[in-house]
Design a protein around this motif. Structure first.
Motif, PDB file in Angstrom:
ATOM      1  N   VAL A  34       2.929 -11.618   8.289  1.00 20.40           N
ATOM      2  CA  VAL A  34       2.756 -11.255   6.861  1.00 20.40           C
ATOM      3  C   VAL A  34       3.735 -11.883   6.186  1.00 20.40           C
ATOM      4  CG1 VAL A  34       2.512  -9.590   5.146  1.00 20.40           C
ATOM      5  CG2 VAL A  34       1.536  -9.274   7.335  1.00 20.40           C
TER       6      VAL A  34
ATOM      7  N   ILE B  39       1.844  -8.468  -1.386  1.00 18.54           N
ATOM      8  CA  ILE B  39       2.363  -7.789  -0.081  1.00 18.54           C
ATOM      9  C   ILE B  39       3.592  -8.448   0.065  1.00 18.54           C
ATOM     10  CG2 ILE B  39       1.831  -7.470   2.312  1.00 18.54           C
ATOM     11  CD1 ILE B  39      -0.168  -6.199   0.399  1.00 18.54           C
TER      12      ILE B  39
ATOM     13  N   HIS C 208      -2.652  -7.493   5.115  1.00 19.47           N
ATOM     14  CA  HIS C 208      -1.786  -7.522   6.183  1.00 19.47           C
ATOM     15  C   HIS C 208      -2.332  -8.267   7.570  1.00 19.47           C
ATOM     16  CE1 HIS C 208       0.616  -4.660   3.670  1.00 19.47           C
ATOM     17  NE2 HIS C 208       1.563  -4.930   4.344  1.00 19.47           N
TER      18      HIS C 208
ATOM     19  N   PRO D 158       6.571  -7.717   2.597  1.00 22.84           N
ATOM     20  CA  PRO D 158       7.001  -7.105   3.996  1.00 22.84           C
ATOM     21  C   PRO D 158       8.465  -6.853   4.121  1.00 22.84           C
ATOM     22  CG  PRO D 158       6.575  -9.196   4.518  1.00 22.84           C
ATOM     23  CD  PRO D 158       6.267  -9.129   2.851  1.00 22.84           C
TER      24      PRO D 158
ATOM     25  N   TRP E 132       5.978  -4.636   7.303  1.00 24.44           N
ATOM     26  CA  TRP E 132       4.836  -4.510   6.553  1.00 24.44           C
ATOM     27  C   TRP E 132       5.510  -4.069   5.098  1.00 24.44           C
ATOM     28  CZ3 TRP E 132       4.948  -1.021  10.936  1.00 24.44           C
ATOM     29  CH2 TRP E 132       4.377  -1.704  12.101  1.00 24.44           C
ATOM     30  N   ASP E 133       4.416  -4.099   4.274  1.00 22.89           N
ATOM     31  CA  ASP E 133       4.837  -3.341   2.814  1.00 22.89           C
ATOM     32  C   ASP E 133       4.869  -2.274   3.020  1.00 22.89           C
ATOM     33  OD1 ASP E 133       4.795  -2.771   0.158  1.00 22.89           O
ATOM     34  OD2 ASP E 133       4.338  -4.661  -0.381  1.00 22.89           O
TER      35      ASP E 133
ATOM     36  N   LEU F  99      -2.555  -2.615  12.480  1.00 23.65           N
ATOM     37  CA  LEU F  99      -1.466  -3.554  11.701  1.00 23.65           C
ATOM     38  C   LEU F  99      -0.942  -4.382  12.873  1.00 23.65           C
ATOM     39  CD1 LEU F  99       0.184  -1.114   9.193  1.00 23.65           C
ATOM     40  CD2 LEU F  99      -1.608  -2.640   8.703  1.00 23.65           C
TER      41      LEU F  99
END
Length: 426
Positions: free
Chosen positions: A397, A245, A371, A247, A286-287, A391
């Motif tokens: 994250v 992940i 996440h 971000p 976030w990713d 989220l």
């Protein structure tokens, strides 16, 4: 070994000098002698220890030796202890007969024969050791039998798991082959059709509009194959803890709106309408690629199970979360199925829908969980389904991997899911 077993002996007499004399006669390194001056004291010792032999004087105040023997025979713990009675009374009083009636194994008259006493005590001590050793062997054999049973059960369970794993492998490969064959068949048919036109010098079949349509069809089939392969690779990454992940800060609303534009051809094929209500700026860390993957999976499911009904997409934020909702009005999901749809290879049972590996929601849950978020479903049969992804807005994250996500599901559940998937193909 029997010689390693320490034997306990009990001698009961109301005269201390008799106790000392008898103790000196029968003591040894391989045995422990306990002395009691009365029946009450003897009973207390009998309840505390496991004796190999009890030597009891018949004539004692309050309770004589016969009374003590009767109590011993009436108690489970002491009833099997061998008893030797000792008495100074003459043989004419017939004490020996009474002693045997009370369960004695022998009767000795005073003055005692030293060698006879030693010999008899040695015999009972050896019998006790043999009995004790045999009991220990029986216990050891029983323990060994139980361990073997457990081992056999474990081996049987392992054999069952191996058979199940082989069956799962075969079933999974069958499903993969079915899913791969669909886009490949489309590409093969398109190729054969073009070869036929080329063989006939049919240039009209390759006009700009027709070539554009061909390319679009090819692109859809190729993307379908790529998506299938990526889903399987993602499961492998999750299993090995390599689903990274990464971000970056981006606008979730922009991502969803762009994705909806890309989904227009699928929406047209599904013959449904789609509306989107989104707050203008829902930003977070976030990713982006992985979140797009989650939203894409939810949209694909909505189109697949929506039954040509309208689909609503919402993007909004709360004080702590950014949320995406995808609502369809299709076949819905039963309460029982809601508990399993986030597992590998699980799909909503529907004769009308038989595509996909059932990995989308599983992968989506792993991504959302990595996440620090949640993905939930609210649905009833024939009333559609609402999927909600939340989220965290905070910077929580970093570079998480699938090692921080939930583990893969129970193989038994996966096997059952594959069976249901095969049934839906048939």
């Amino acid at each position: 070994m029997p010689r390693d077993i320490q034997a306990k002996l009990l001698i009961v007499d109301d005269l201390p000098e008799n106790l000392l004399a008898l103790e000196a006669l029968i003591r040894g390194d391989d045995r422990e002698v306990f002395k009691a001056l009365s029946a009450d004291e003897a009973l207390s010792l009998l309840l505390q220890h496991d004796f190999a032999l009890a030597i009891i004087d018949v004539q004692m105040p309050e309770m004589n030796g016969f009374g003590l023997a009767e109590l011993m025979r009436g108690t489970e713990k002491t009833r099997s202890i061998p008893i030797i009675f000792v008495s100074a009374a003459g043989r004419e009083r017939n004490y020996a007969f009474t002693g045997y009636e009370n369960g004695a194994v022998d009767f000795l008259h005073k003055p005692l024969d030293t060698q006879a006493v030693k010999s008899k005590v040695n015999v009972f001590v050896e019998l006790y050791r043999q009995r004790k050793a045999m009991k220990e062997q029986v216990v050891a054999l029983e323990q060994s039998r139980r361990e073997q049973e457990v081992l056999l059960q474990q081996l049987e369970a392992t054999r069952g798991e191996l058979e199940q794993a082989v069956r799962m492998r075969d079933d999974f490969m069958s499903i993969v082959a079915h899913e791969v064959r669909t886009p490949l068949n489309g590409l093969i048919l398109e190729t054969q059709l073009r070869k036929m036109h080329l063989a006939r010098d049919n240039a009209a079949a390759f006009s700009l509009d027709k070539v554009r349509a061909m390319v679009e069809r090819d692109e859809r089939q190729i993307k379908s194959l790529i998506r299938l392969i990526e889903d399987m690779l993602d499961v492998s990454r999750i299993r090995t803890g390599k689903l990274s992940i990464r971000p970056t800060r981006f606008n979730l609303t922009a991502l969803v709106e762009n994705l909806l534009r890309n989904f227009q051809p699928q929406i047209a094929v599904a013959e449904c309408s789609l509306t989107c209500m989104a707050e203008p700026a829902v930003e977070g860390l976030w990713d982006e690629f992985r979140i797009e993957q989650v939203v894409s999976n939810l949209l694909t499911n909505a189109l697949r199970y929506g039954g040509k009904g309208p689909i609503e997409v919402r993007v909004y934020k709360t004080p702590e979360h950014a949320c995406i909702e995808v609502q369809d009005h299709g076949i819905g999901i039963s309460e029982e199925n809601q508990k399993r749809i986030f597992q590998q290879f699980e799909r909503v049972s529907s004769k009308a829908v038989a595509s996909g590996l059932g990995l989308g929601l599983f992968i989506s849950e792993q991504i959302v969980t990595a996440h620090g978020g949640t993905i939930t479903v609210d649905s009833r049969l024939n009333e559609g389904a609402l999927f909600r992804v939340c989220l965290p807005l905070q910077k929580t994250v970093l570079d998480k991997t699938a090692e921080q996500t939930q583990p893969l599901r129970d193989p038994k559940v996966v096997s059952a899911a594959i069976d249901r998937t095969k049934a839906s193909h048939e």
